[in-house]
Design a protein around this motif. Structure first.
Motif, mmCIF file in Angstrom:
data_model
loop_
_atom_site.group_PDB
_atom_site.id
_atom_site.type_symbol
_atom_site.label_atom_id
_atom_site.label_comp_id
_atom_site.label_asym_id
_atom_site.label_seq_id
_atom_site.Cartn_x
_atom_site.Cartn_y
_atom_site.Cartn_z
ATOM 1 N N GLY A 138 0.811 -1.214 0.000
ATOM 2 C CA GLY A 138 0.000 0.000 0.000
ATOM 3 C C GLY A 138 0.843 1.263 0.000
ATOM 4 N N SER A 139 1.971 1.229 0.717
ATOM 5 C CA SER A 139 2.862 2.398 0.751
ATOM 6 C C SER A 139 3.469 2.672 -0.624
ATOM 7 C CB SER A 139 3.975 2.167 1.787
ATOM 8 O OG SER A 139 3.438 1.950 3.070
ATOM 9 N N ILE A 140 3.928 1.617 -1.295
ATOM 10 C CA ILE A 140 4.492 1.770 -2.641
ATOM 11 C C ILE A 140 3.438 2.274 -3.610
ATOM 12 C CG2 ILE A 140 5.480 0.515 -4.596
ATOM 13 C CD1 ILE A 140 7.432 1.020 -2.319
ATOM 14 N N TRP A 141 2.215 1.763 -3.483
ATOM 15 C CA TRP A 141 1.105 2.196 -4.345
ATOM 16 C C TRP A 141 0.883 3.704 -4.207
ATOM 17 C CZ3 TRP A 141 -2.254 -0.257 -7.778
ATOM 18 C CH2 TRP A 141 -3.424 0.436 -8.102
ATOM 19 N N MET A 142 0.810 4.192 -2.986
ATOM 20 C CA MET A 142 0.564 5.613 -2.780
ATOM 21 C C MET A 142 1.756 6.462 -3.221
ATOM 22 S SD MET A 142 -2.505 5.741 -1.779
ATOM 23 C CE MET A 142 -2.499 7.518 -1.548
ATOM 24 N N LEU A 164 -0.539 11.984 13.890
ATOM 25 C CA LEU A 164 -0.762 10.708 13.229
ATOM 26 C C LEU A 164 -0.126 9.532 13.975
ATOM 27 C CD1 LEU A 164 -2.262 10.125 10.548
ATOM 28 C CD2 LEU A 164 -0.025 9.971 9.447
ATOM 29 N N LEU A 165 0.787 9.807 14.884
ATOM 30 C CA LEU A 165 1.534 8.746 15.550
ATOM 31 C C LEU A 165 0.615 7.784 16.318
ATOM 32 C CD1 LEU A 165 4.612 10.744 16.951
ATOM 33 C CD2 LEU A 165 4.558 9.183 14.981
ATOM 34 N N GLY A 166 -0.343 8.330 17.061
ATOM 35 C CA GLY A 166 -1.245 7.491 17.842
ATOM 36 C C GLY A 166 -2.159 6.640 16.971
ATOM 37 N N PRO A 167 -2.936 7.231 16.054
ATOM 38 C CA PRO A 167 -3.799 6.426 15.193
ATOM 39 C C PRO A 167 -3.044 5.373 14.385
ATOM 40 C CG PRO A 167 -4.429 8.729 15.067
ATOM 41 C CD PRO A 167 -3.166 8.680 15.872
ATOM 42 N N ALA A 168 -1.855 5.711 13.894
ATOM 43 C CA ALA A 168 -1.075 4.741 13.126
ATOM 44 C C ALA A 168 -0.627 3.572 13.996
ATOM 45 C CB ALA A 168 0.136 5.426 12.491
ATOM 46 N N LEU A 169 -0.280 3.852 15.245
ATOM 47 C CA LEU A 169 0.123 2.787 16.158
ATOM 48 C C LEU A 169 -1.029 1.830 16.418
ATOM 49 C CD1 LEU A 169 2.095 1.463 18.142
ATOM 50 C CD2 LEU A 169 1.318 3.118 19.870
ATOM 51 N N PHE A 170 -2.227 2.368 16.697
ATOM 52 C CA PHE A 170 -3.375 1.510 16.957
ATOM 53 C C PHE A 170 -3.815 0.770 15.695
ATOM 54 C CE2 PHE A 170 -4.103 4.643 20.512
ATOM 55 C CZ PHE A 170 -3.779 3.744 21.512
ATOM 56 N N HIS A 171 -3.637 1.411 14.530
ATOM 57 C CA HIS A 171 -3.935 0.719 13.276
ATOM 58 C C HIS A 171 -2.992 -0.468 13.082
ATOM 59 C CE1 HIS A 171 -5.123 0.115 9.097
ATOM 60 N NE2 HIS A 171 -3.836 0.078 8.784
ATOM 61 N N THR A 172 -1.730 -0.276 13.420
ATOM 62 C CA THR A 172 -0.752 -1.362 13.332
ATOM 63 C C THR A 172 -1.148 -2.524 14.229
ATOM 64 O OG1 THR A 172 0.980 0.301 12.958
ATOM 65 C CG2 THR A 172 1.694 -1.922 13.533
ATOM 66 N N LEU A 274 -4.999 10.232 3.820
ATOM 67 C CA LEU A 274 -4.813 9.945 5.235
ATOM 68 C C LEU A 274 -4.483 8.466 5.437
ATOM 69 C CD1 LEU A 274 -4.925 11.134 8.085
ATOM 70 C CD2 LEU A 274 -7.353 10.529 8.144
ATOM 71 N N TYR A 275 -5.205 7.605 4.740
ATOM 72 C CA TYR A 275 -4.940 6.179 4.858
ATOM 73 C C TYR A 275 -3.563 5.823 4.286
ATOM 74 C CZ TYR A 275 -5.217 1.178 4.296
ATOM 75 O OH TYR A 275 -4.937 -0.158 4.343
ATOM 76 N N GLY A 276 -3.161 6.494 3.200
ATOM 77 C CA GLY A 276 -1.830 6.258 2.652
ATOM 78 C C GLY A 276 -0.735 6.622 3.643
ATOM 79 N N CYS A 277 -0.891 7.755 4.317
ATOM 80 C CA CYS A 277 0.100 8.170 5.318
ATOM 81 C C CYS A 277 0.143 7.193 6.487
ATOM 82 C CB CYS A 277 -0.224 9.580 5.824
ATOM 83 S SG CYS A 277 -0.052 10.888 4.584
ATOM 84 N N LEU A 281 3.400 4.946 7.896
ATOM 85 C CA LEU A 281 3.842 5.019 9.291
ATOM 86 C C LEU A 281 3.661 3.684 10.006
ATOM 87 C CD1 LEU A 281 5.069 6.931 11.303
ATOM 88 C CD2 LEU A 281 2.781 7.730 11.918
ATOM 89 N N ALA A 282 2.582 2.958 9.682
ATOM 90 C CA ALA A 282 2.352 1.649 10.294
ATOM 91 C C ALA A 282 3.432 0.661 9.877
ATOM 92 C CB ALA A 282 0.973 1.119 9.903
ATOM 93 N N LEU A 283 3.907 0.771 8.641
ATOM 94 C CA LEU A 283 5.000 -0.091 8.181
ATOM 95 C C LEU A 283 6.266 0.179 8.986
ATOM 96 C CD1 LEU A 283 6.196 -2.129 6.171
ATOM 97 C CD2 LEU A 283 6.626 -0.201 4.616
ATOM 98 N N VAL A 284 6.525 1.440 9.285
ATOM 99 C CA VAL A 284 7.698 1.804 10.097
ATOM 100 C C VAL A 284 7.579 1.203 11.494
ATOM 101 C CG1 VAL A 284 8.978 3.729 11.108
ATOM 102 C CG2 VAL A 284 8.100 3.907 8.771
#
Length: 404
Positions: A138-142, A164-172, A274-277, A281-284
């Motif tokens: 998904g990251s490469i796609w975006m 974005l740090l908090g939402p991305a962490l919970f998404h991960t 937003l989902y792309g970002c 971050l979730a990949l990181v």
């Protein structure tokens, strides 16, 4: 206010855009004005043309069909077209057709993801690596879309990254937990347990001060009962699979709640960006942990997977499709939300879960006991009741705000 929704999609109900009507003083007609977002699910050519012709927040018809004003006769009634159909009726038919295509893509992409994700996990039971690859795809796609200007690139700022740090962490957490569950139990069972997400949403939100009417609390009872019955009678029951699905629910609920509090001031960034970002971050977040958790087993597991499948290309194909369609079905969910109300989307999302459960049972031929099927049906029906009850709650709150 911006929020997230995919389930494993982000909560798109919070991203539903408000449409307003502007009066044209010279032609005595109303023109529909809404924020348009180019489609990225129907082909690169559409994306390129849309991005080239319209700015990021262009005021055009989101359905892609022209909105024409109708002439008004002396009696105040619209003049019919020669064929007897009004422009409004034609536009409505065209919009319904487009929504049907979008929903079809959304369901199809979700089914493809679940099937090939499970196929890959059956021969390569390392969900941490597979979940990382799905975020990577998904990251490469975006990045390709942004680099070639096929889709408007968002303006990234330091406050936005921090928010974005908090939402991305919970998404991960939600994503990897779901993948762990998929690797241990049947896909259908994981989806039944994930239908209990509204239960966690109501409980956690109540602790944070939100209040819900009795109808909402009553709607979560059949969800709990249905999930419990399905778990007790599940043939492929595994404690790790059950706990993974439950943790996934907690992760996605906390992501949605946290998004309300931290991302509400970044309304200029649309849902797809937003989902792309978040994917990047979730990949990181995820990949370094994946190396630590199961990295030492990847090489040995890879050779076993190739020996089991027979052809390396077949295994690569399964993994690639799981990554690409994971991202695509989340994007299709946002495209669907652009054209419908959050309530309609919620009902559609409930039906999507039913379609996925039935499809995966047919493909993998998982044994389903009558009581297990009954429990699953009760849980899904409870989710439907919950969407109805929360929609009424939002309507009442909106009416109170207008009065004030």
């Amino acid at each position: 206010m911006i929020s997230l929704n995919l389930s494993p999609s982000l909560n798109p109900g919070l991203l539903h855009k408000t449409r307003t009507r502007q009066q044209n003083p010279t032609r005595l007609s109303s023109l529909l004005v809404s924020v348009d977002k180019p489609s990225i699910n129907l082909g690169f050519s559409q994306i390129r043309d849309s991005a080239a012709k319209r700015p990021f927040l262009s005021l055009t018809n989101p359905s892609g069909f022209s909105s024409r004003s109708r002439s008004i006769s002396a009696t105040g009634s619209p003049d019919p077209n020669p064929d007897g159909d009004s422009d409004e009726a034609k536009n409505k038919k065209a919009k319904n057709l487009q929504l049907g295509i979008v929903f079809g893509l959304w369901y199809f992409q979700n089914i493809v993801f679940n099937i090939f994700n499970k196929k890959a996990l059956n021969v390569f039971p390392y969900p941490w690596l597979l979940a990382s690859f799905q975020l990577f795809a998904g990251s490469i796609w975006m990045l390709i879309l942004w680099s070639f200007k096929l889709y408007p690139c968002p303006k990234i700022s330091k406050p936005f990254i921090i928010a974005l740090l908090g939402p991305a962490l919970f998404h991960t957490i939600g994503h990897i937990s779901a993948c762990v569950s998929f690797s241990k139990v049947a896909v259908s069972f994981t989806h039944v347990i994930k239908s209990a997400e509204p239960v966690f949403s109501v409980i956690f939100s109540s602790f944070l001060g939100d209040s819900y009417p009795l109808a909402v609390w009553l709607s979560i009872l059949p969800i709990v009962m249905g999930c419990s019955l399905a778990a007790v009678t599940e043939v492929s029951f595994n404690l790790g699979g059950l706990s993974g699905a439950m943790i996934s629910n907690v992760g996605f609920v906390l992501r949605n709640i946290y998004s309300k509090r931290s991302l509400q001031s970044f309304k200029e960034i649309d849902g797809l960006n937003l989902y792309g970002c978040i994917s990047i971050l979730a990949l990181v977040y995820l990949f370094p942990v994946a190396i630590f958790v199961e990295g030492s087993h990847w090489v040995q597991g890879y050779h076993k997977a190739i020996a089991s499948v027979g052809k390396p290309s077949t295994f690569y194909f399964w993994v690639l499709l799981s990554g690409v369609f994971y991202h695509l079905y989340n994007q299709s969910s946002y495209q669907a939300l652009d054209e419908i109300s959050p309530l309609t989307f919620s009902v559609g999302n409930t039906m999507k879960r039913v379609v996925v459960i039935v499809s995966t049972v047919l493909v993998f031929r998982n044994p389903v006991r009558p009581l297990n099927a009954l429990g699953s049906a009760i849980a899904i029906f409870g989710t439907f009741l919950y969407s109805q009850a929360t929609a009424k709650k939002k309507k009442i709150e909106a009416g109170d705000e207008k009065k004030n």
